[in-house]
Structure formats: structure tokens, C-alpha cells
Scaffold this active site. Structure first.
Site, PDB file in Angstrom:
ATOM      1  N   ASP A 151       0.864  -1.143   0.088  1.00 29.83           N
ATOM      2  CA  ASP A 151      -0.006  -0.038  -0.016  1.00 29.83           C
ATOM      3  C   ASP A 151       0.876   1.176  -0.106  1.00 29.83           C
ATOM      4  OD1 ASP A 151      -2.366   1.582   0.278  1.00 29.83           O
ATOM      5  OD2 ASP A 151      -2.920   0.808   1.942  1.00 29.83           O
ATOM      6  N   HIS A 224      -7.985  -0.658  -9.390  1.00 21.74           N
ATOM      7  CA  HIS A 224      -7.821   0.328  -8.401  1.00 21.74           C
ATOM      8  C   HIS A 224      -6.870   1.047  -8.757  1.00 21.74           C
ATOM      9  CE1 HIS A 224      -8.117   2.020  -4.409  1.00 21.74           C
ATOM     10  NE2 HIS A 224      -6.770   1.867  -4.184  1.00 21.74           N
TER      11      HIS A 224
END
Length: 331
Positions: A151, A224
Site C-alpha cells: 500500500d 484500483h
């Protein structure tokens, strides 16, 4: 007037191993506003007092305020782009707005420092606030989310990070400040883990093991990565994310606490619209088939200098009567 720019809060500090995210709402009790304003002057002192006991643990805290709370506590002038959280999406796929007047984002490389500082800061607010959400986040392996992908890969760094997160001349009275948007996502790990790695990689837009972005010839437009990449005049517009995993395995709860900093809410809101509505409409982020947003708040982060001076700032009588938001209503 000094030419030295205002000192920012710890918006783009290095990611740490632990974090506590605390969201509170103002209570309609006598003296609540005065308590919060006086507390503003104490925040930096408490961070120093706790942090100097273990400086190698990189303790920091960001304190921010929601739109209605700003009006009730401090009045005019107000940050130019501060507004209630805007909801995006429909049906079961919605970036929901939830109550939130004050945000604390506490970071350190050990949880004991986070816990100590959170306790002191919360105690200082007394019955002036009610904590409506508290998440204890942790670094998961090599900065991966619970879903197994790294992330924050595209975070800007150094001078670039400041350029994308710190307000400048566009709102000179609030220079050195930032905007921060937070959401708590809960993941359907049973459904996610039932997918093949190849399918997961298509949804995220990256290879799972190496973290290398998929090529444009194979990366879906609904991934995403595709939908959260923004460009303006041929240049990529970035935000600083400091997301943290959290969870309670015994309760089957697994999630990601999203936190994004920017010098304007606009790029983060555009990312959310792309994810929840689609680009174009209907071409939404397929990660949302397995991740559900259950909170959503937007806050303004005053500069460190302004935060301290807010202790002596009071709104006009007519402004002080404005009640803080109880529902985080969408604009």
C-alpha cells in the site's frame, strides 16, 4: 511579518509501524468549545513530552477539524476548501459520510507511545467530546494491506510530498495547512481469498509479489490503480496516503484505514468518484466488490503555528451558536 513559512504538522512524516486513528464529535455541554480551544495549545507540548522519552520511535500527531466544528469553535475566517464530506456512489457501493469533528492521527514505531499520547490527548478533552471511532493500526509485513498488496507505493516523497500536501498562496491565511480525508474499509476476506492471484492482480493493477504495476496493455481500466491515478495538464496529481491495516481475527473483522492528505480535497474526492461511480460511470473499482466503506470524514489540518494560536481565537457570538455536525451530512 516574518517571511518564514508556517510550520506544518506532521503530515508527511515517514510511515511508522503503528498508528492510532481517533475521530470525535463535539458535545453540546457548557464550556465544550473553550475546553477544545485551550487543548489546541497543549497538543504539541504533549507530543514532545511523550516523544522525548523514546525519540527513536518517531512519535508524531496530526490534529484536524471538520467543517461544522471549525465554524463552532473558531468562526471566520475559515479554510477556503473546507466542507462536509461528500458522498459518492449509490446502492450498496457508497462512500458514506459519518460524524466527525476532530481527528487525531497518532504515529510511532511502538504502540506504547501511541497509546500513551492518545490517552493524554483524550483526557485533555474531557466531556467536551465523544469518541465515535478509534482504530489501532499496524504495519503488516512489508507495508502490505490485509488483502496482501503493498500500500502507498505511489506516495510522493521529500519536496514533492510537501508540494502536494501543504497549502500555499492559494489560501494564504491558512498556508502551511492541509486537508485530510479518512475512511474505514472492511474487507470480505473469504471472497477475496477465493479469487486467483491473477484475478486479484487485475483488480489492484499490480503484481502481488513484486509490487510492479501491470502493463497498460493488460491492466483493466476498472483496476484500483487505474481509477486512482489522476492527471492534470499532462502531470500526475498525487496525494500522501498513510493507510494502516487493522483487524480482530476472533471477530472476523479485517480492514484498512484509509487516510489521504492533500493541499485540496479535490483530488481525493475525484479518486473516490472514480472508484465508487466509475470512469466512465459504471466502470467502477472492482475492489469495492470485496471492500466496503463504513466511515467517511473530511478535515482541515491547521499548521502547527495556527493550531497553537487557535487557543485564543473565538468566533463571533452569532457564529458560536452554530452546532457542530452530528451526521457528517453530504454536501
Amino acid at each position: 511579518m516574518s517571511d518564514t513559512p508556517p510550520l506544518s504538522q506532521a503530515v508527511h512524516n515517514t510511515t511508522t509501524r503503528h498508528a492510532i486513528f481517533m475521530v470525535a464529535t463535539l458535545n453540546a455541554v457548557a464550556g465544550a468549545a473553550e475546553t477544545v480551544r485551550g487543548w489546541c495549545e497543549d497538543v504539541a507540548n504533549l507530543v514532545r513530552s511523550v516523544g522525548t522519552r523514546a525519540p527513536e520511535q518517531n512519535l508524531s500527531c496530526v490534529c484536524a477539524f471538520g467543517s461544522s466544528a471549525w465554524d463552532a469553535l473558531f468562526g471566520a475566517p475559515r479554510p477556503a476548501a473546507l466542507h462536509p464530506f461528500r458522498e459518492f456512489g449509490s446502492g450498496e457501493r457508497v462512500a458514506v459520510a459519518t460524524p466527525g469533528d476532530i481527528l487525531l492521527h497518532i504515529r510511532a514505531d511502538s504502540m506504547d507511545l501511541c497509546f500513551e499520547l492518545a490517552t493524554l490527548l483524550r483526557n485533555g478533552l474531557g466531556d467536551a467530546v465523544t469518541v465515535v471511532d478509534e482504530i489501532h493500526g499496524f504495519r503488516y509485513f512489508d507495508r502490505r494491506a490485509i488483502i496482501g498488496f503493498v500500500d502507498g507505493t505511489e506516495n510522493p516523497e521529500g519536496r514533492e510530498a510537501a508540494d502536494f500536501t501543504v497549502i500555499g498562496d492559494e489560501d494564504a491565511e491558512f498556508a502551511g495547512g492541509s486537508y485530510v480525508l479518512v475512511q474505514k474499509y472492511l474487507h470480505d476476506m473469504t471472497g477475496w481469498n477465493a479469487l486467483t492471484v491473477e484475478n486479484q492482480e487485475g483488480i489492484i493493477g499490480r503484481h502481488k509479489l513484486s509490487n510492479v504495476e501491470l502493463g497498460d496493455d493488460v491492466k483493466p481500466s476498472w483496476s484500483h490503480s487505474s481509477l486512482t491515478t489522476l492527471e492534470e495538464n499532462g502531470e500526475e496529481v498525487k496525494i500522501v496516503r498513510d493507510n494502516m491495516p487493522f483487524g480482530r481475527p476472533g471477530s472476523g473483522e479485517f480492514g484498512t484505514y484509509f487516510i489521504g492528505y492533500a493541499r485540496s480535497p479535490a483530488p481525493i474526492e475525484q479518486m473516490l468518484e472514480n472508484m465508487f461511480v466509475g470512469r466512465p460511470a459504471g466502470n467502477y473499482d472492482r475492489l469495492l466488490d470485496y471492500s466496503r466503506a463504513v466511515t467517511g470524514c473530511l478535515f482541515f489540518v491547521p499548521s502547527a503555528d495556527l493550531l497553537e494560536s487557535l487557543a485564543s481565537r473565538e468566533p463571533a457570538a452569532s457564529e458560536a451558536a452554530v452546532a457542530p455536525s452530528a451526521a457528517g451530512a453530504a454536501a
